[in-house]
Design a protein around this motif. Structure first.
Motif, short mmCIF file in Angstrom:
data_model
loop_
_atom_site.label_atom_id
_atom_site.label_comp_id
_atom_site.label_asym_id
_atom_site.label_seq_id
_atom_site.Cartn_x
_atom_site.Cartn_y
_atom_site.Cartn_z
N PRO A 168 0.82 -1.23 0.00
CA PRO A 168 0.00 0.00 0.00
C PRO A 168 0.85 1.27 0.00
N ALA A 169 1.96 1.26 0.75
CA ALA A 169 2.82 2.44 0.79
C ALA A 169 3.46 2.70 -0.57
N LEU A 178 3.82 5.78 -5.87
CA LEU A 178 3.64 5.85 -7.32
C LEU A 178 2.54 6.84 -7.68
N HIS A 179 1.46 6.82 -6.91
CA HIS A 179 0.36 7.75 -7.15
C HIS A 179 0.83 9.19 -6.93
N TYR A 180 1.62 9.41 -5.89
CA TYR A 180 2.11 10.76 -5.60
C TYR A 180 3.00 11.25 -6.74
N LEU A 181 3.89 10.39 -7.21
CA LEU A 181 4.79 10.77 -8.30
C LEU A 181 4.02 11.13 -9.55
N GLN A 182 2.99 10.36 -9.84
CA GLN A 182 2.20 10.62 -11.05
C GLN A 182 1.39 11.91 -10.92
N VAL A 242 9.91 3.27 4.25
CA VAL A 242 8.69 4.10 4.26
C VAL A 242 8.73 5.13 5.38
N LYS A 243 8.28 6.32 5.07
CA LYS A 243 8.11 7.37 6.06
C LYS A 243 6.75 8.02 5.84
N ASP A 244 5.94 8.07 6.87
CA ASP A 244 4.61 8.69 6.81
C ASP A 244 3.77 8.10 5.67
N HIS A 245 3.85 6.78 5.51
CA HIS A 245 3.03 6.03 4.55
C HIS A 245 3.44 6.25 3.09
N TYR A 246 4.61 6.84 2.88
CA TYR A 246 5.11 7.02 1.51
C TYR A 246 6.53 6.45 1.43
N PRO A 247 6.85 5.75 0.34
CA PRO A 247 8.17 5.14 0.21
C PRO A 247 9.21 6.12 -0.33
N TYR A 248 10.45 5.82 -0.09
CA TYR A 248 11.54 6.51 -0.77
C TYR A 248 11.64 5.89 -2.18
N ILE A 249 11.86 6.73 -3.17
CA ILE A 249 11.94 6.26 -4.56
C ILE A 249 13.27 6.69 -5.16
#
Length: 331
Positions: A207-208, A213-217, A277-284
């Motif tokens: 989920p994270a 991916l959604h944030y990046l898009q 993951v930090k705050d429900h978002y992964p490092y990319i």
């Protein structure tokens, strides 16, 4: 009487020019691969043919010369120029690096090149030489070669169906139209890998990772601008580190006034969505090929739109930069 110092000059071995010329060819090769290159195929071949003749025999002990000769084989295969392809096969075979390979390996490679150059008769000749020495090797190589060769065996083997695979692999991609436009890419699809805690590949995102991916898009324009703005700040330091000559600097690492200049110097290669993951978002991690370092490339680690680290390509797929940042926040 011959003075001693004159005798030393007379008996001195002339200095080899091979290293200098091979380096010139290497730089030319890198220039030909730049996004801004206008070098034609004819100019490419003409330059290397001429320079190769200038270099003395020590070129056959320089590994980069071996890479160059292999490149020339591929160029002539692309042109379907069998005679020149064969000439460069012979040149390549003289190199010390080629001589380290067993004869069946060299014969297989020659057969593969001949087949790609549409000379089936000569390809079969080399494959037979390979097969006579090692009957298994050819069947461990390219399917188009062993399928061709198998048809000419007195007792053909039962080959696996190439259309059947137990491990179907599908490349994962994300659509980034703004990035496509900026980098002048043909399509908007950018490929990525999902990494688990051991940095091994995963088939399904967590989920994270889906959040990332959604944030990046959804924020692709902002993310790209922040990446390039930070890179622009660090760029003068990178120029000093790479220290290109004024002549080569124009091609590989020109001075830039704004981020638009990176459109001609960078090309995205692969993205890596880590399990950190930090705050429900992964490092990319974002990988790029770059004009100034064709070997090591450029890697950037981000968290949402925050730039964590800029370095070589390893920065993109090794999660150490992400873990270091996470630990510093949590400490």
């Amino acid at each position: 009487m011959i003075w001693p110092w004159k005798a030393n000059i007379k008996n001195k071995t002339p200095m080899s020019n091979a290293e200098k010329i091979i380096n010139e060819i290497d730089i030319f090769l890198e220039k030909s691969m730049l996004k801004t290159s206008t070098i034609t195929g004819e100019e490419f071949i003409s330059f290397i043919e001429g320079k190769w003749e200038e270099a003395d025999a020590e070129k056959y002990d320089i590994y980069q010369a071996y890479i160059i000769s292999s490149r020339m084989i591929n160029e002539y295969i692309r042109e379907k120029d069998f005679e020149n392809m064969m000439r460069w096969l012979e040149i390549t075979d003289r190199h010390s690096a080629a001589q380290k390979n067993a004869s069946y390996i060299r014969n297989y490679y020659a057969g593969e090149c001949c087949l790609e150059c549409d000379n089936e008769e000569k390809a079969l000749e080399y494959f037979n030489l390979c097969y006579a020495e090692n009957q298994e090797y050819i069947f461990s190589r390219a399917p188009f070669c062993y399928e061709f060769f198998n048809k000419h065996l007195d007792h053909p083997r039962n080959l696996p169906d190439q259309n059947e695979s137990d491990d179907d692999y599908f490349e994962l991609s994300i659509e980034l139209k703004h990035w496509q436009t900026f980098f002048q890419k043909e399509d908007p699809e950018f490929y990525y890998e999902l990494l688990d805690e051991e940095d091994d590949y995963m088939d399904e995102p967590t989920p994270a990772q889906e959040n990332g991916l959604h944030y990046l898009q959804e924020n692709q324009e902002v993310v790209l601008e922040k990446i390039l703005a930070e890179l622009l700040k660090q760029y003068p330091g990178l120029q000093k580190n790479y220290n290109y000559s004024e002549e080569d600097k124009t091609d590989f690492m020109p001075d830039l006034k704004d981020i638009q200049g990176f459109a001609h110097l960078l090309s995205p290669t692969y993205f890596y969505v880590t399990s950190v993951v930090k705050d429900h978002y992964p490092y990319i991690g974002l990988g790029f090929s770059c004009s100034w370092d064709s070997e090591h490339g450029l890697g950037i680690m981000i968290h949402k739109d925050r730039i964590i680290e800029i370095g070589s390509a390893a920065t993109a797929f090794d999660s150490w930069a992400a873990e270091k940042d996470l630990n510093s926040i949590n400490s």
